[in-house]
Design a protein around this motif. Sequence first.
Motif, short mmCIF file in Angstrom:
data_model
loop_
_atom_site.label_atom_id
_atom_site.label_comp_id
_atom_site.label_asym_id
_atom_site.label_seq_id
_atom_site.Cartn_x
_atom_site.Cartn_y
_atom_site.Cartn_z
N THR A 133 -8.46 3.16 -1.05
CA THR A 133 -7.61 4.35 -1.10
C THR A 133 -8.43 5.59 -1.40
OG1 THR A 133 -5.77 3.00 -1.87
CG2 THR A 133 -5.59 5.37 -2.20
N SER B 186 -8.90 9.12 1.14
CA SER B 186 -8.47 10.40 0.60
C SER B 186 -9.62 11.40 0.52
CB SER B 186 -7.85 10.20 -0.78
OG SER B 186 -7.42 11.43 -1.32
N GLU C 123 -11.11 -1.45 5.85
CA GLU C 123 -11.02 -1.95 4.48
C GLU C 123 -12.16 -2.90 4.17
OE1 GLU C 123 -7.35 -3.51 3.12
OE2 GLU C 123 -6.14 -1.88 3.95
#
Length: 389
Positions: free
Chosen positions: A258, A262, A371
């Motif tokens: 995450t 961002s 990921e």
Amino acid sequence: MATIQIHDVPGDVPGADTLLAEVSLPTALREGVRPGLDAMLGALAAERGLNAGGRAGAIAMFRDHLRRLAAVAADRLRFPEIADVRIERPVFILGLPRCGTSLLHALIGADPGVRTPMSWEVAQPSPPPDAATYASDPRARAFDDYVAATFTGKWADMLKAHPIGAWIPQEDGMILETSFRSLNPLTMFRIPNYYPWYLAGDSTFAYRVHRMFLQQLAWRNPRRRWVLKVQEHAYHLPELRAVYPDALFVQPHRDPVTVMASICRLIEVLRSTAFDRQDRTALGEELLHLWHDGQARMMAYRAAHPDLPIHDLRYRDLAADPLATVRDVYAFAGIPFTAGTETGVGRWVADNPAGKHGRHVYALADYGLTEDRVRTVYADYIAAYRAYL
């Protein structure tokens, strides 16, 4: 988050002598900033991706750093007692970007009994802020006017991702930049040739300059304790502790998957005015390693110094219950949690709901990342802090 004022400057990159001739600095400060200034200017001259505005903006920013440092130095000559101000047991918030460090800093900054460096006073530190006029200082209004005029167009998305305003606590990066030993220019202008110099260099001078700024800001407007923050402290903990041997640390943690999505979007927006075109895949790869380097250094330092006074916390706990998280931090740091603390923190939460300026949209795939790729690079961090992710 650093802020800059872009003036009309020539597109060519000047030398360090040219910029240093424009300000009056004591010999020790002049010699201290020169190595980093040389490194930054050399890296800027070698970077071909910047547009004319980006190159001019970087030079203007360097000039602004020198101006602010010279102003602080002049005040110390005029008022020698500034150098006697004691900075005791400061608390440094550090960790990966986008893991709640700014939120926690802003919450604590709402406590009237704790000192955080406000954005306006870091941008314009001279004359030293005075408690009697602090709340009405015209420099605060001028800073907000600058934000309103600047964070539009390509930069409008910045406000969705990062609060910016006169009364928002400023990151230490904008202070460290005046020493020309800071990570901030890399995020704003991508001058990669500077990064190896920064990693290998000794940042003791940077933290001496940092202490000068805190003394400047606290001289006529002190509080019980300082609470500070920026991610780049992780890269140079030995030098930080050499200058602040009684420092305490707080580290929020968040899933790096995450975090990476961002921060890639945030840096893309931040660089958007300096580059006509950005390679998103290259940006993702650059930032993937840039922030991991800091965590690798910090994990190694913590392993070698198990007595380091540090409080780990979960981003999800901070988001779910900000007041309880601040209370835990205060208990760790020995800061009194008062009725004023509770009122200030509660007011900040009410005035700054999530998404106040719109939703910050991002995805790993936009930057050529997956990921699995992030988890592979951050496997050491994930293993070390799994309980906090």
